[in-house]
Design a protein around this motif. Structure first.
Motif, PDB file in Angstrom:
ATOM      1  N   THR A  23       0.836  -1.206   0.000  1.00  0.00           N
ATOM      2  CA  THR A  23       0.000   0.000   0.000  1.00  0.00           C
ATOM      3  C   THR A  23       0.868   1.253   0.000  1.00  0.00           C
ATOM      4  O   THR A  23       0.602   2.218  -0.728  1.00  0.00           O
ATOM      5  N   LEU A  24       1.928   1.239   0.806  1.00  0.00           N
ATOM      6  CA  LEU A  24       2.847   2.373   0.849  1.00  0.00           C
ATOM      7  C   LEU A  24       3.510   2.604  -0.513  1.00  0.00           C
ATOM      8  O   LEU A  24       3.686   3.748  -0.939  1.00  0.00           O
ATOM      9  N   LEU A  25       3.863   1.529  -1.180  1.00  0.00           N
ATOM     10  CA  LEU A  25       4.514   1.667  -2.486  1.00  0.00           C
ATOM     11  C   LEU A  25       3.598   2.356  -3.487  1.00  0.00           C
ATOM     12  O   LEU A  25       4.060   3.115  -4.338  1.00  0.00           O
ATOM     13  N   HIS A  30       8.254   8.365  -1.171  1.00  0.00           N
ATOM     14  CA  HIS A  30       9.348   8.024  -0.265  1.00  0.00           C
ATOM     15  C   HIS A  30       9.472   6.512  -0.133  1.00  0.00           C
ATOM     16  O   HIS A  30      10.580   5.973  -0.067  1.00  0.00           O
ATOM     17  N   ALA A  31       8.345   5.819  -0.099  1.00  0.00           N
ATOM     18  CA  ALA A  31       8.385   4.365  -0.013  1.00  0.00           C
ATOM     19  C   ALA A  31       8.938   3.766  -1.301  1.00  0.00           C
ATOM     20  O   ALA A  31       9.649   2.760  -1.279  1.00  0.00           O
ATOM     21  N   GLN A  32       8.655   4.396  -2.431  1.00  0.00           N
ATOM     22  CA  GLN A  32       9.118   3.877  -3.720  1.00  0.00           C
ATOM     23  C   GLN A  32      10.637   3.950  -3.856  1.00  0.00           C
ATOM     24  O   GLN A  32      11.229   3.256  -4.685  1.00  0.00           O
ATOM     25  N   GLU A  33      11.270   4.765  -3.024  1.00  0.00           N
ATOM     26  CA  GLU A  33      12.729   4.814  -3.019  1.00  0.00           C
ATOM     27  C   GLU A  33      13.315   3.479  -2.583  1.00  0.00           C
ATOM     28  O   GLU A  33      14.486   3.190  -2.853  1.00  0.00           O
ATOM     29  N   ARG A  34      12.516   2.649  -1.913  1.00  0.00           N
ATOM     30  CA  ARG A  34      12.979   1.346  -1.429  1.00  0.00           C
ATOM     31  C   ARG A  34      13.118   0.326  -2.549  1.00  0.00           C
ATOM     32  O   ARG A  34      13.566  -0.793  -2.314  1.00  0.00           O
ATOM     33  N   LEU A  35      12.699   0.700  -3.758  1.00  0.00           N
ATOM     34  CA  LEU A  35      12.745  -0.226  -4.883  1.00  0.00           C
ATOM     35  C   LEU A  35      14.066  -0.164  -5.630  1.00  0.00           C
ATOM     36  O   LEU A  35      14.207  -0.769  -6.691  1.00  0.00           O
ATOM     37  N   TRP A  36      15.033   0.570  -5.075  1.00  0.00           N
ATOM     38  CA  TRP A  36      16.328   0.686  -5.738  1.00  0.00           C
ATOM     39  C   TRP A  36      16.908  -0.703  -5.990  1.00  0.00           C
ATOM     40  O   TRP A  36      16.934  -1.561  -5.108  1.00  0.00           O
ATOM     41  N   LEU A  38      15.680  -2.790  -8.304  1.00  0.00           N
ATOM     42  CA  LEU A  38      14.695  -3.557  -9.066  1.00  0.00           C
ATOM     43  C   LEU A  38      14.612  -3.025 -10.488  1.00  0.00           C
ATOM     44  O   LEU A  38      14.610  -1.813 -10.696  1.00  0.00           O
ATOM     45  N   ARG A  39      14.541  -3.920 -11.458  1.00  0.00           N
ATOM     46  CA  ARG A  39      14.452  -3.512 -12.856  1.00  0.00           C
ATOM     47  C   ARG A  39      13.263  -2.581 -13.068  1.00  0.00           C
ATOM     48  O   ARG A  39      12.200  -2.773 -12.480  1.00  0.00           O
ATOM     49  N   GLU A  40      13.447  -1.566 -13.904  1.00  0.00           N
ATOM     50  CA  GLU A  40      12.464  -0.485 -14.025  1.00  0.00           C
ATOM     51  C   GLU A  40      11.070  -0.978 -14.405  1.00  0.00           C
ATOM     52  O   GLU A  40      10.072  -0.530 -13.838  1.00  0.00           O
ATOM     53  N   ASP A  41      10.976  -1.901 -15.351  1.00  0.00           N
ATOM     54  CA  ASP A  41       9.652  -2.371 -15.764  1.00  0.00           C
ATOM     55  C   ASP A  41       8.956  -3.140 -14.649  1.00  0.00           C
ATOM     56  O   ASP A  41       7.739  -3.047 -14.477  1.00  0.00           O
ATOM     57  N   LEU A  42       9.745  -3.861 -13.842  1.00  0.00           N
ATOM     58  CA  LEU A  42       9.164  -4.594 -12.723  1.00  0.00           C
ATOM     59  C   LEU A  42       8.745  -3.635 -11.605  1.00  0.00           C
ATOM     60  O   LEU A  42       7.728  -3.851 -10.940  1.00  0.00           O
ATOM     61  N   ALA A  43       9.534  -2.572 -11.413  1.00  0.00           N
ATOM     62  CA  ALA A  43       9.179  -1.571 -10.405  1.00  0.00           C
ATOM     63  C   ALA A  43       7.861  -0.894 -10.770  1.00  0.00           C
ATOM     64  O   ALA A  43       7.001  -0.663  -9.908  1.00  0.00           O
ATOM     65  N   ARG A  44       7.686  -0.577 -12.059  1.00  0.00           N
ATOM     66  CA  ARG A  44       6.434   0.047 -12.498  1.00  0.00           C
ATOM     67  C   ARG A  44       5.245  -0.879 -12.255  1.00  0.00           C
ATOM     68  O   ARG A  44       4.182  -0.442 -11.818  1.00  0.00           O
ATOM     69  N   ARG A  45       5.431  -2.149 -12.540  1.00  0.00           N
ATOM     70  CA  ARG A  45       4.327  -3.095 -12.322  1.00  0.00           C
ATOM     71  C   ARG A  45       4.025  -3.230 -10.832  1.00  0.00           C
ATOM     72  O   ARG A  45       2.866  -3.289 -10.429  1.00  0.00           O
ATOM     73  N   ARG A 156      13.151  -6.912  -0.728  1.00  0.00           N
ATOM     74  CA  ARG A 156      13.897  -8.162  -0.613  1.00  0.00           C
ATOM     75  C   ARG A 156      14.332  -8.658  -2.005  1.00  0.00           C
ATOM     76  O   ARG A 156      13.526  -8.702  -2.937  1.00  0.00           O
ATOM     77  N   LEU A 157      15.595  -9.034  -2.113  1.00  0.00           N
ATOM     78  CA  LEU A 157      16.143  -9.600  -3.349  1.00  0.00           C
ATOM     79  C   LEU A 157      15.837  -8.723  -4.573  1.00  0.00           C
ATOM     80  O   LEU A 157      15.487  -9.221  -5.639  1.00  0.00           O
ATOM     81  N   ALA A 158      16.002  -7.425  -4.419  1.00  0.00           N
ATOM     82  CA  ALA A 158      15.660  -6.493  -5.497  1.00  0.00           C
ATOM     83  C   ALA A 158      16.441  -6.761  -6.773  1.00  0.00           C
ATOM     84  O   ALA A 158      15.948  -6.508  -7.878  1.00  0.00           O
ATOM     85  N   GLY A 159      17.647  -7.270  -6.653  1.00  0.00           N
ATOM     86  CA  GLY A 159      18.466  -7.514  -7.826  1.00  0.00           C
ATOM     87  C   GLY A 159      18.152  -8.794  -8.570  1.00  0.00           C
ATOM     88  O   GLY A 159      18.716  -9.040  -9.642  1.00  0.00           O
TER      89      GLY A 159
END
Length: 222
Positions: A23-25, A30-36, A38-45, A156-159
């Motif tokens: 929900t925060l994402l 600010h929460a979306q900064e935690r997605l560093w 993660l591949r851009e297309d996956l972050a958007r999804r 978790r395991l963003a890479g």
């Protein structure tokens, strides 16, 4: 040796924490900064999941976010910071929602670390040493620490793009059997991931050692 597995209430808390994170994402830059990482297309999804999809993903039997459980360098000095920082600074106000999630997550983890560290290791792939570190502190200090460290919470395991692709597609599938299989597959990776930092340290240590290599003894003439 017998181990007590996760209770229904443990899994309820994991699901609730995952739902709060997702929900925060969707709502907080600010929460979306935690997605560093993660591949851009996956972050958007991930940030555009529907509420129903997010609910399905939250069913994963592990925490979707991490408290850097395997970052020994970070945790070695984590509690040496001054706990009396200004909680009313602009930075703290902007990160209030993130701080609440961190506090809730660390409070849950602290309780498990004291009562059943085996379950804690299952839910976030933590090491025994990390569980012991968390349990050494009082709950008040843990909550203070949560408000001081906004960057503690990461994906978790963003890479691992292949894992997040599985979670974001099969892991939100309408069929329970499909998404359950995806969740369990990723959980296996969470529990068996290699700590690359430690591996590098050990490899470097091995290169520096002065000990002679073992040799097969020459055959005696006797």
């Amino acid at each position: 040796m017998l181990y007590e597995g996760p209770q229904v209430t443990d899994m309820d808390n994991v699901r609730a924490l995952n739902e709060s994170f997702l929900t925060l994402l969707r709502r907080s830059p600010h929460a979306q900064e935690r997605l560093w990482g993660l591949r851009e297309d996956l972050a958007r999804r991930l940030v555009s999941l529907t509420p129903r999809q997010a609910e399905r993903l939250a069913e994963a039997p592990f925490l979707l976010f991490s408290f850097r459980e395997r970052d020994d360098r970070f945790w070695r000095t984590a509690f040496e910071q001054d706990p009396n920082q200004d909680l009313f600074s602009a930075s703290h106000e902007q990160q209030a929602d993130v701080s609440r999630l961190i506090a809730a997550g660390l409070g849950f983890i602290w309780q498990l670390a004291r009562q059943n560290p085996y379950v804690l290791r299952l839910l976030c792939g933590a090491t025994v040493h990390w569980c012991e570190q968390i349990s050494e502190h009082t709950l008040v200090r843990i909550l203070d620490f949560a408000t001081e460290n906004h960057k503690l919470l990461v994906l978790r395991l963003a890479g691992r793009s292949e894992l997040w692709r599985k979670l974001l597609y099969c892991g939100v599938h309408p069929l329970h059997e499909v998404r359950r299989a995806a969740h369990i597959s990723v959980l296996q990776t969470v529990l068996t991931q290699v700590d690359r930092t430690s591996a590098v340290v050990w490899a470097s240590a091995a290169c520096r050692t002065q000990a002679p290599a073992l040799k097969v003894a020459e055959k005696s003439d006797d």
